[in-house]
Write an enzyme that holds these catalytic residues in place. Structure first.
Site, short mmCIF file in Angstrom:
data_model
loop_
_atom_site.label_atom_id
_atom_site.label_comp_id
_atom_site.label_asym_id
_atom_site.label_seq_id
_atom_site.Cartn_x
_atom_site.Cartn_y
_atom_site.Cartn_z
N ASN A 66 17.20 -20.41 67.13
CA ASN A 66 15.97 -19.63 66.97
C ASN A 66 16.05 -18.95 65.62
OD1 ASN A 66 13.81 -17.89 67.04
ND2 ASN A 66 14.49 -16.72 68.81
N TYR A 158 -2.16 -16.79 60.85
CA TYR A 158 -1.43 -17.96 60.38
C TYR A 158 -1.53 -18.08 58.87
CZ TYR A 158 0.12 -22.85 60.10
OH TYR A 158 0.79 -24.01 59.80
N ILE A 191 -1.82 -33.42 59.70
CA ILE A 191 -0.74 -34.37 59.95
C ILE A 191 -0.68 -34.67 61.45
CG2 ILE A 191 1.71 -34.88 59.65
CD1 ILE A 191 0.20 -34.44 57.02
#
Length: 252
Positions: A66, A158, A191
């Site tokens: 992580n 984001y 993508i």
């Protein structure tokens, strides 16, 4: 390119699927010893299995990691740099993809999740690896996004992480460049990966993404991997602080 990556040691985060997996396979195929990490243990072990099936003499290893966990990152980096072993390249690919939210509907938990992985994760890995990087000759390639160079409504958090990552990377390039360590960024567009929100939704969302660039199709993870391999290679030895958009010619 192949010769300049043969027998290099490359740490890859987010190697369990998508761009991270495709890049792991590409670099291993080119003769690099790859250290594969992902928060998804099953995924990263599958990537290692696929690397091992290639006709490459280079070694592989996989581990659950992580990147938002500072202590875990530091312990992992120490484990792969025993006896003074160096890291030649780092591919910071681990990240959380966006979910579209209006700003007033965004939660603190969502903010914290994206910031802790997309930004702090790269910071954790970078800070831990700098003392062990090959100098000169080492490099970092960090994954931003088209959302890091173009703003999008309902994806403010984001975008903040991916714009921030570009600024962070350019500062890395200035700070580490004098040591002969380069830092570059790839900014993928639409993508075809399992975690792409549009792919998950399917149907008209996929069609909309495909029509959103001048090539009229989604990009493949392997097409990003090719660019990453180039940036790590000696062919890109004078590239530092660059941001390469891999988006098929984004419209608008």
């Amino acid at each position: 390119m192949t010769a300049s990556l043969k027998d290099t040691r490359i740490l890859i985060t987010g190697a369990g699927s998508g761009i991270g997996r495709a890049t792991s396979l590409k670099l291993h195929e080119l003769g690099a010893h790859v250290f594969l990490t992902d928060i998804n243990l099953d995924g990263v072990q599958e990537t290692e299995k696929r690397c091992a099936s290639q006709e490459s003499p280079a070694s592989t290893s996989s581990a659950k990691l992580n990147v938002a966990d500072k202590a875990a990152v530091e312990a992992y980096v120490e484990s792969i740099t025993k006896d003074g072993a160096k890291i030649d390249h780092v591919f910071n690919c681990a990240g959380v993809n966006p979910t579209s939210y209006k700003l007033e509907e965004t939660t603190d938990e969502y903010w914290d999740k994206l910031m802790s992985v997309n930004l702090r994760g790269v910071y954790n890995v970078t800070r831990a690896t700098i003392p062990h990087m090959a100098s000169p000759g080492g490099s970092y390639v960090n994954v931003s996004s088209i959302n890091g160079v173009h703003a999008y409504a309902n994806q403010a958090i984001y975008c903040a992480t991916k714009w921030g990552l570009i600024g962070f990377s350019k500062s890395m390039a200035l700070e580490l460049g004098p040591r002969g360590i380069r830092t570059n960024v790839v900014a993928p567009g639409y993508i075809d990966t399992p975690t792409n929100a549009g792919i998950v939704k399917g149907g008209e969302y996929v069609e909309r993404m495909a029509k959103g660039n001048s090539l009229g199709r989604l990009g493949q993870p392997e097409e990003v991997a090719d660019v990453v391999a180039f940036l790590m290679s000696n062919d890109a030895r004078y590239m530092n602080g660059s941001v390469l958009e891999i988006d098929g010619g984004l419209k608008g």
